[in-house]
Design a protein around this motif. Structure first.
Motif, short mmCIF file in Angstrom:
data_model
loop_
_atom_site.label_atom_id
_atom_site.label_comp_id
_atom_site.label_asym_id
_atom_site.label_seq_id
_atom_site.Cartn_x
_atom_site.Cartn_y
_atom_site.Cartn_z
N GLY A 62 0.42 -1.12 0.03
CA GLY A 62 0.21 -0.22 0.38
C GLY A 62 0.91 0.96 -0.09
O GLY A 62 0.60 2.37 -1.00
N ARG A 63 2.06 1.84 0.81
CA ARG A 63 3.19 1.70 0.54
C ARG A 63 3.32 3.02 -0.26
O ARG A 63 3.49 3.62 -1.31
CB ARG A 63 4.17 2.22 1.68
CG ARG A 63 4.95 3.05 1.89
CD ARG A 63 6.14 2.35 2.14
NE ARG A 63 7.58 4.16 2.68
CZ ARG A 63 9.01 3.53 2.35
NH1 ARG A 63 9.11 1.84 2.33
NH2 ARG A 63 10.10 4.33 1.95
N CYS A 108 -9.16 -8.39 2.80
CA CYS A 108 -7.82 -9.05 4.15
C CYS A 108 -6.56 -7.90 2.58
O CYS A 108 -5.48 -7.54 4.28
CB CYS A 108 -7.25 -10.68 3.86
SG CYS A 108 -6.46 -10.82 4.89
N GLY A 109 -5.84 -8.05 2.62
CA GLY A 109 -4.81 -7.76 1.64
C GLY A 109 -5.33 -5.90 1.84
O GLY A 109 -4.52 -4.64 1.18
N VAL A 110 -5.98 -5.53 0.96
CA VAL A 110 -7.04 -3.90 0.82
C VAL A 110 -6.88 -3.30 2.34
O VAL A 110 -6.30 -2.30 1.99
CB VAL A 110 -8.73 -3.43 -0.06
CG1 VAL A 110 -8.68 -2.39 -0.36
CG2 VAL A 110 -8.38 -4.52 -1.14
N THR A 111 -7.44 -3.96 3.09
CA THR A 111 -7.74 -3.22 3.83
C THR A 111 -5.34 -2.93 4.55
O THR A 111 -5.72 -1.63 4.80
CB THR A 111 -8.20 -4.10 5.70
OG1 THR A 111 -9.33 -4.55 4.38
CG2 THR A 111 -8.19 -3.06 6.66
N ALA A 112 -5.11 -4.33 4.54
CA ALA A 112 -3.91 -3.38 4.92
C ALA A 112 -2.98 -2.64 4.22
O ALA A 112 -1.76 -1.31 4.20
CB ALA A 112 -2.69 -4.48 5.04
N MET A 113 -3.29 -2.60 2.99
CA MET A 113 -2.82 -1.32 2.05
C MET A 113 -3.16 -0.15 1.82
O MET A 113 -2.38 0.56 2.07
CB MET A 113 -3.63 -1.79 0.41
CG MET A 113 -2.69 -3.00 -0.19
SD MET A 113 -2.74 -3.91 -2.02
CE MET A 113 -2.17 -2.46 -2.89
N VAL A 114 -4.78 -0.05 2.51
CA VAL A 114 -4.80 1.07 3.05
C VAL A 114 -4.20 1.99 3.70
O VAL A 114 -3.84 3.09 4.14
CB VAL A 114 -6.63 1.34 2.63
CG1 VAL A 114 -7.14 2.46 3.60
CG2 VAL A 114 -7.21 0.97 1.90
N GLU A 118 -1.75 5.62 4.26
CA GLU A 118 -2.18 6.39 5.03
C GLU A 118 -0.83 6.60 6.28
O GLU A 118 -0.68 7.46 6.68
CB GLU A 118 -3.49 5.94 5.98
CG GLU A 118 -4.29 6.21 5.47
CD GLU A 118 -5.90 5.49 6.05
OE1 GLU A 118 -5.61 5.14 7.05
OE2 GLU A 118 -7.04 5.73 5.36
N ALA A 119 -0.42 5.27 6.52
CA ALA A 119 0.56 5.76 7.47
C ALA A 119 2.53 6.13 6.59
O ALA A 119 3.53 6.48 7.32
CB ALA A 119 1.29 4.55 8.04
N ALA A 120 2.34 5.99 5.31
CA ALA A 120 3.46 6.97 4.43
C ALA A 120 3.15 8.64 4.27
O ALA A 120 4.19 9.02 3.72
CB ALA A 120 3.41 6.01 3.35
#
Length: 295
Positions: A62-63, A108-114, A118-120
């Protein structure tokens, strides 16, 4: 649902038909992108019992996807396109539970990507850089030096995805060869792998003054806190770029920490033939001027 290739082709057809504006986020040639998505699906399927591993990998993804201009709302469009593609693949005869299982897996993957995107938010999605050096080595290899327009921090042994202005939205990974020089230029080694791709554009159609874009640095081929003893480094062809960065990091640690534990570095370089070896002047100079032995 297989083969994945047909499912993914159908997915993108639906996505671009319903949301034509999204087509501009993708490269003109979709084969690499489709193969990448198939790999992501297989990764998820193989690790459904390891959600922590999925979360870690897709957070990094996601980053990295910020450089493509992807927004969280666009993942919803992807999900709906996936649902339609699944129904097409099953001829409308698939079980509702199967469709929901696929959607839950992708979410499951998309939630982690978002979460990763956001963290980056504190860093640029990509770094513009100007080519300040382009040395052609033989017929199909170029050593590029590029100066990022903003501070670009990375660890020795990491790589970056690179986009040429000649092929928008098409990114390929290259290792960073060592520390930035006094002008802030970073070095990349590119072997042309065929006509029409990013490597061909960088080797044969790029010149000093051109602009490229760098994605966030990534990868864990780093030294860490190595125990005392010998260090063995092995590289093939342009993999030398990563090893060159690691050698410079060893050199820096020895100079700044006299008690550093590396006693000897054993370096093994491979190439298709003798003519494929390059940057040998750097190696010879390193061997002459460093107190720690290189063999």
């Amino acid at each position: 649902m297989g083969p994945f290739e047909e499912l993914i082709t159908q997915l993108y057809e639906v996505l671009f038909t319903r949301h034509p504006a999204l087509r501009g986020l993708f490269p003109g040639e979709m084969a690499f992108q489709e193969a990448h998505l198939a790999q992501a699906f297989r990764y998820l399927l193989d690790r459904l019992d390891r959600p922590e591993e999925i979360a870690e990998t897709f957070t990094r993804l996601g980053r990295d996807h910020r450089k493509l201009g992807v927004r969280p709302a666009q993942y919803a469009a992807f999900e709906e396109a996936l649902r339609t593609a699944l129904r097409v693949r099953t001829g409308g005869r698939g079980e509702a539970g199967l469709e929901e299982a696929w959607v839950r897996m992708v979410r499951c993957g998309v939630t982690a990507m978002v979460r990763g995107a956001e963290a980056a938010l504190h860093e640029p999605p990509f770094w513009r850089a100007t080519v300040t050096g382009h040395q052609l080595v033989g017929d199909d290899l170029a050593v590029l030096r590029v100066v990022p327009h903003e501070t670009f921090r990375y660890e020795a042994g990491q790589y970056t995805d690179l986009e040429s202005s000649l092929l928008p939205h098409t990114w390929r990974p290259y290792y960073l060869a060592g520390e930035p020089d006094a002008a802030g230029a970073v070095e990349l080694h590119v072997r042309c792998t065929g006509p029409g791709g990013v490597s061909e554009a960088l080797v044969h159609r790029t010149a000093v003054g051109d602009e490229v874009r760098l994605g966030p640095p990534k990868g864990n081929l780093t030294l860490g806190e190595e125990p005392a003893g010998d260090l063995r480094l092995v590289a093939w062809d342009t993999g030398w770029a990563a090893v060159k960065a690691l050698l410079q990091e060893v050199d820096r640690r020895v100079r700044t920490s006299p008690g550093h534990g590396v006693r000897r570095v054993r370096l093994f370089l491979g190439a298709p033939d003798v003519a494929g070896l390059y940057d040998t002047e750097y190696l010879a100079g390193l061997e002459r001027r460093r107190p720690w032995p290189v063999s």
